[in-house]
Design a protein around this motif. Structure first.
Motif, PDB file in Angstrom:
ATOM      1  N   GLY A 278       0.789  -1.221   0.000  1.00  0.00           N
ATOM      2  CA  GLY A 278       0.000   0.000   0.000  1.00  0.00           C
ATOM      3  C   GLY A 278       0.819   1.268   0.000  1.00  0.00           C
ATOM      4  N   ASN A 279       0.251   2.286  -0.640  1.00  0.00           N
ATOM      5  CA  ASN A 279       0.912   3.588  -0.741  1.00  0.00           C
ATOM      6  C   ASN A 279      -0.060   4.735  -0.490  1.00  0.00           C
ATOM      7  OD1 ASN A 279       3.748   2.868  -1.883  1.00  0.00           O
ATOM      8  ND2 ASN A 279       2.328   1.706  -3.173  1.00  0.00           N
ATOM      9  N   ALA A 280      -1.073   4.493   0.312  1.00  0.00           N
ATOM     10  CA  ALA A 280      -2.044   5.548   0.609  1.00  0.00           C
ATOM     11  C   ALA A 280      -1.420   6.630   1.480  1.00  0.00           C
ATOM     12  CB  ALA A 280      -3.262   4.952   1.318  1.00  0.00           C
ATOM     13  N   ASP A 281      -1.875   7.869   1.278  1.00  0.00           N
ATOM     14  CA  ASP A 281      -1.476   9.000   2.113  1.00  0.00           C
ATOM     15  C   ASP A 281      -2.419   9.031   3.315  1.00  0.00           C
ATOM     16  OD1 ASP A 281      -0.867  11.407   3.300  1.00  0.00           O
ATOM     17  OD2 ASP A 281      -1.373  12.650   1.560  1.00  0.00           O
ATOM     18  N   ILE A 282      -2.089   8.276   4.345  1.00  0.00           N
ATOM     19  CA  ILE A 282      -3.006   8.120   5.479  1.00  0.00           C
ATOM     20  C   ILE A 282      -3.231   9.442   6.196  1.00  0.00           C
ATOM     21  CG2 ILE A 282      -3.334   6.992   7.713  1.00  0.00           C
ATOM     22  CD1 ILE A 282      -1.868   4.555   6.581  1.00  0.00           C
ATOM     23  N   GLU A 283      -2.181  10.226   6.373  1.00  0.00           N
ATOM     24  CA  GLU A 283      -2.343  11.514   7.054  1.00  0.00           C
ATOM     25  C   GLU A 283      -3.251  12.441   6.242  1.00  0.00           C
ATOM     26  OE1 GLU A 283       0.632   9.227   8.768  1.00  0.00           O
ATOM     27  OE2 GLU A 283       0.605   9.908   6.679  1.00  0.00           O
ATOM     28  N   GLY A 284      -3.079  12.429   4.923  1.00  0.00           N
ATOM     29  CA  GLY A 284      -3.936  13.232   4.067  1.00  0.00           C
ATOM     30  C   GLY A 284      -5.383  12.760   4.119  1.00  0.00           C
ATOM     31  N   LEU A 285      -5.574  11.456   4.152  1.00  0.00           N
ATOM     32  CA  LEU A 285      -6.921  10.903   4.255  1.00  0.00           C
ATOM     33  C   LEU A 285      -7.591  11.329   5.557  1.00  0.00           C
ATOM     34  CD1 LEU A 285      -6.133   7.312   2.952  1.00  0.00           C
ATOM     35  CD2 LEU A 285      -7.716   8.908   1.850  1.00  0.00           C
ATOM     36  N   GLN A 286      -6.830  11.356   6.635  1.00  0.00           N
ATOM     37  CA  GLN A 286      -7.402  11.750   7.918  1.00  0.00           C
ATOM     38  C   GLN A 286      -7.738  13.238   7.946  1.00  0.00           C
ATOM     39  OE1 GLN A 286      -4.371  10.174  10.600  1.00  0.00           O
ATOM     40  NE2 GLN A 286      -5.660   8.406  11.034  1.00  0.00           N
ATOM     41  N   ARG A 287      -6.948  14.058   7.272  1.00  0.00           N
ATOM     42  CA  ARG A 287      -7.317  15.475   7.169  1.00  0.00           C
ATOM     43  C   ARG A 287      -8.594  15.650   6.375  1.00  0.00           C
ATOM     44  NH1 ARG A 287      -1.672  15.949   6.351  1.00  0.00           N
ATOM     45  NH2 ARG A 287      -1.954  16.087   4.079  1.00  0.00           N
ATOM     46  N   GLU A 288      -8.756  14.819   5.376  1.00  0.00           N
ATOM     47  CA  GLU A 288      -9.899  14.942   4.479  1.00  0.00           C
ATOM     48  C   GLU A 288     -11.172  14.316   5.053  1.00  0.00           C
ATOM     49  OE1 GLU A 288     -11.611  16.072   0.681  1.00  0.00           O
ATOM     50  OE2 GLU A 288      -9.952  16.713   1.928  1.00  0.00           O
ATOM     51  N   PHE A 289     -11.038  13.133   5.660  1.00  0.00           N
ATOM     52  CA  PHE A 289     -12.213  12.377   6.070  1.00  0.00           C
ATOM     53  C   PHE A 289     -12.385  12.253   7.576  1.00  0.00           C
ATOM     54  CE2 PHE A 289     -11.013  10.693   1.838  1.00  0.00           C
ATOM     55  CZ  PHE A 289     -12.170  11.034   1.143  1.00  0.00           C
ATOM     56  N   GLY A 290     -11.474  12.815   8.340  1.00  0.00           N
ATOM     57  CA  GLY A 290     -11.549  12.693   9.786  1.00  0.00           C
ATOM     58  C   GLY A 290     -10.789  11.469  10.276  1.00  0.00           C
ATOM     59  N   PRO A 291     -10.784  11.229  11.589  1.00  0.00           N
ATOM     60  CA  PRO A 291     -10.018  10.119  12.161  1.00  0.00           C
ATOM     61  C   PRO A 291     -10.448   8.773  11.575  1.00  0.00           C
ATOM     62  CG  PRO A 291     -10.790  11.600  13.882  1.00  0.00           C
ATOM     63  CD  PRO A 291     -11.488  12.013  12.621  1.00  0.00           C
ATOM     64  N   LEU A 292      -9.442   7.952  11.256  1.00  0.00           N
ATOM     65  CA  LEU A 292      -9.675   6.602  10.766  1.00  0.00           C
ATOM     66  C   LEU A 292      -9.181   5.615  11.818  1.00  0.00           C
ATOM     67  CD1 LEU A 292      -8.421   7.173   7.100  1.00  0.00           C
ATOM     68  CD2 LEU A 292     -10.797   7.156   7.900  1.00  0.00           C
ATOM     69  N   LEU A 293      -9.806   4.455  11.886  1.00  0.00           N
ATOM     70  CA  LEU A 293      -9.477   3.483  12.920  1.00  0.00           C
ATOM     71  C   LEU A 293      -8.055   2.950  12.763  1.00  0.00           C
ATOM     72  CD1 LEU A 293     -12.695   1.299  13.223  1.00  0.00           C
ATOM     73  CD2 LEU A 293     -11.699   2.715  15.018  1.00  0.00           C
ATOM     74  N   SER A 294      -7.296   3.029  13.839  1.00  0.00           N
ATOM     75  CA  SER A 294      -6.020   2.321  13.892  1.00  0.00           C
ATOM     76  C   SER A 294      -6.321   0.852  14.134  1.00  0.00           C
ATOM     77  CB  SER A 294      -5.149   2.861  15.028  1.00  0.00           C
ATOM     78  OG  SER A 294      -5.743   2.538  16.291  1.00  0.00           O
ATOM     79  N   PHE A 295      -5.321   0.012  13.912  1.00  0.00           N
ATOM     80  CA  PHE A 295      -5.524  -1.418  14.144  1.00  0.00           C
ATOM     81  C   PHE A 295      -5.822  -1.684  15.609  1.00  0.00           C
ATOM     82  CE2 PHE A 295      -3.622  -5.856  14.484  1.00  0.00           C
ATOM     83  CZ  PHE A 295      -4.699  -6.487  13.877  1.00  0.00           C
ATOM     84  N   ASP A 296      -5.127  -0.988  16.507  1.00  0.00           N
ATOM     85  CA  ASP A 296      -5.384  -1.168  17.941  1.00  0.00           C
ATOM     86  C   ASP A 296      -6.811  -0.779  18.294  1.00  0.00           C
ATOM     87  OD1 ASP A 296      -2.941  -2.223  18.862  1.00  0.00           O
ATOM     88  OD2 ASP A 296      -2.025  -0.247  18.999  1.00  0.00           O
ATOM     89  N   ALA A 297      -7.279   0.360  17.766  1.00  0.00           N
ATOM     90  CA  ALA A 297      -8.652   0.797  18.054  1.00  0.00           C
ATOM     91  C   ALA A 297      -9.660  -0.183  17.473  1.00  0.00           C
ATOM     92  CB  ALA A 297      -8.875   2.201  17.505  1.00  0.00           C
ATOM     93  N   TRP A 298      -9.357  -0.719  16.310  1.00  0.00           N
ATOM     94  CA  TRP A 298     -10.246  -1.706  15.696  1.00  0.00           C
ATOM     95  C   TRP A 298     -10.310  -2.978  16.552  1.00  0.00           C
ATOM     96  CZ3 TRP A 298      -9.439  -6.631  13.601  1.00  0.00           C
ATOM     97  CH2 TRP A 298     -10.504  -7.147  12.858  1.00  0.00           C
ATOM     98  N   LEU A 299      -9.169  -3.429  17.043  1.00  0.00           N
ATOM     99  CA  LEU A 299      -9.136  -4.632  17.882  1.00  0.00           C
ATOM    100  C   LEU A 299      -9.954  -4.432  19.159  1.00  0.00           C
ATOM    101  CD1 LEU A 299      -5.376  -5.667  17.590  1.00  0.00           C
ATOM    102  CD2 LEU A 299      -7.345  -6.979  16.749  1.00  0.00           C
ATOM    103  N   ASP A 300      -9.975  -3.212  19.678  1.00  0.00           N
ATOM    104  CA  ASP A 300     -10.727  -2.923  20.898  1.00  0.00           C
ATOM    105  C   ASP A 300     -12.194  -2.610  20.620  1.00  0.00           C
ATOM    106  OD1 ASP A 300      -8.420  -3.252  22.385  1.00  0.00           O
ATOM    107  OD2 ASP A 300      -7.957  -1.111  22.459  1.00  0.00           O
ATOM    108  N   GLY A 301     -12.541  -2.427  19.344  1.00  0.00           N
ATOM    109  CA  GLY A 301     -13.896  -2.053  18.972  1.00  0.00           C
ATOM    110  C   GLY A 301     -14.548  -3.090  18.082  1.00  0.00           C
ATOM    111  N   PRO A 302     -14.793  -2.736  16.803  1.00  0.00           N
ATOM    112  CA  PRO A 302     -15.523  -3.665  15.925  1.00  0.00           C
ATOM    113  C   PRO A 302     -14.802  -4.989  15.679  1.00  0.00           C
ATOM    114  CG  PRO A 302     -14.679  -1.776  14.684  1.00  0.00           C
ATOM    115  CD  PRO A 302     -14.508  -1.454  16.130  1.00  0.00           C
ATOM    116  N   GLY A 303     -13.476  -5.011  15.845  1.00  0.00           N
ATOM    117  CA  GLY A 303     -12.743  -6.250  15.599  1.00  0.00           C
ATOM    118  C   GLY A 303     -12.673  -7.190  16.787  1.00  0.00           C
TER     119      GLY A 303
END
Length: 321
Positions: A278-303
């Motif tokens: 993968g080569n996504a601009d994660i920081e840019g995506l978060q500026r554009e779409f708001g906070p995105l789930l980290s793997f840790d947050a996902w494991l503690d939540g929907p995962g």
């Protein structure tokens, strides 16, 4: 990625969605289901093309206000009927990479994807969002279920329809497939211990797609990768051990496994050359779409329930497809 903005000022008047409908394909699956839920939460009218309206998954969609239209990707008439009067379409198709249970060939996936796009043009759809894969591109991967998506992408770009193409990284949900070894205190995957790979929660795919439909002026004509977190093999070991409450030892799939299984070996090579990593601009995506789930947050939540199920699973054959 574009800089963040005030959506109350930039949303196109044409995208006001209080009376518009989005037709979602694959709504009983992971991506389509997340998209349908996010669109409903954002106030869109949503219709889903489903084979079996009385199934549990279809009824769960109905419970959140999704209108069900019985049909099938192999039935052009049912697609045409579902498209009547809709504003937008979210397009995703089953693929051979999902395994024999789906019974879909690469040629069928391509046919389905092209048919949906062609009929969307015929119906006068205003915005088509197609979901591809991060490995897709001009250079063929040699993996049919990735190159099929690149062919659908190219077809869509040649049509007279406003479109956006997203290329998600591997789903966090797929890391919980049986056969990864979690029930035995280990976790095997394609990354080397210090190699970085990107991943995304399907919930965030839904949120991103809803934002794309809400702001067509920003996203029409664009193709871009999406991801929510980046991890090394060592990061996976640390995160899984913490969430499991016991040590989980990480290792890349053994060379003997990768050499004996051409499918797995080819996937590993695509991680090594960066296309599946993968080569996504994660920081840019978060500026554009708001906070995105980290793997840790996902494991503690929907995962969390998926992790628990994987930890308790019996010994299973490797099941990456």
């Amino acid at each position: 990625m574009p800089a963040g903005n005030d959506r109350s000022q930039t949303r196109s008047a044409d995208a006001s969605h209080d009376s518009k409908t989005i037709l979602v394909f694959g709504a009983t699956g992971q991506q389509g289901g997340a998209v349908a839920e996010a669109l409903r939460a954002a106030g869109w009218n949503v219709t889903a093309l489903v084979r079996a309206p009385t199934s549990a998954k279809a009824q769960a969609l109905a419970d959140i206000g999704v209108a069900l239209h019985q049909g099938d990707l192999s039935n052009g008439a049912s697609i045409r009927a579902a498209l009547a009067g809709v504003y937008g379409v979210f397009s995703v198709q089953p693929s051979s990479g999902q395994g024999a249970a789906y019974g879909v060939s690469d040629a069928q996936e391509i046919g389905y994807g092209k048919t949906v796009a062609d009929l969307a043009v015929e119906a006068g759809v205003r915005h088509l969002v197609y979901t591809s894969v991060n490995a897709a591109g001009e250079e063929k991967t040699g993996m049919g279920h990735f190159d099929s998506k690149a062919e659908i992408e190219a077809h869509i770009r040649g049509l007279a329809v406003a479109s956006t193409i997203i290329r998600p990284a591997g789903f966090m949900e797929l890391l919980m497939l049986p056969g990864m070894g979690l029930d035995q205190g280990r976790f095997n995957f394609f990354l080397r211990p210090d190699q970085v790979g990107q991943t995304i929660a399907v919930r965030d795919i839904g949120r991103i797609v809803a934002a794309i439909f809400a702001d067509p002026d920003t996203y029409v004509g664009r193709t871009f990768e999406i991801a929510g977190d980046r991890l090394t093999g060592k990061d996976l070991e640390k995160s899984l051990s913490r969430a499991a409450g016991r040590p989980i030892q990480y290792a890349r799939f053994p060379d003997a496994v990768l050499e004996s299984n051409p499918f797995l070996g080819h996937l590993a090579a695509l991680f090594d050359d960066g296309r599946l990593a993968g080569n996504a601009d994660i920081e840019g995506l978060q500026r554009e779409f708001g906070p995105l789930l980290s793997f840790d947050a996902w494991l503690d939540g929907p995962g969390k329930p998926l992790l628990q199920r994987a930890l308790e699973a019996g010994d299973a054959d490797l099941a990456l497809r």
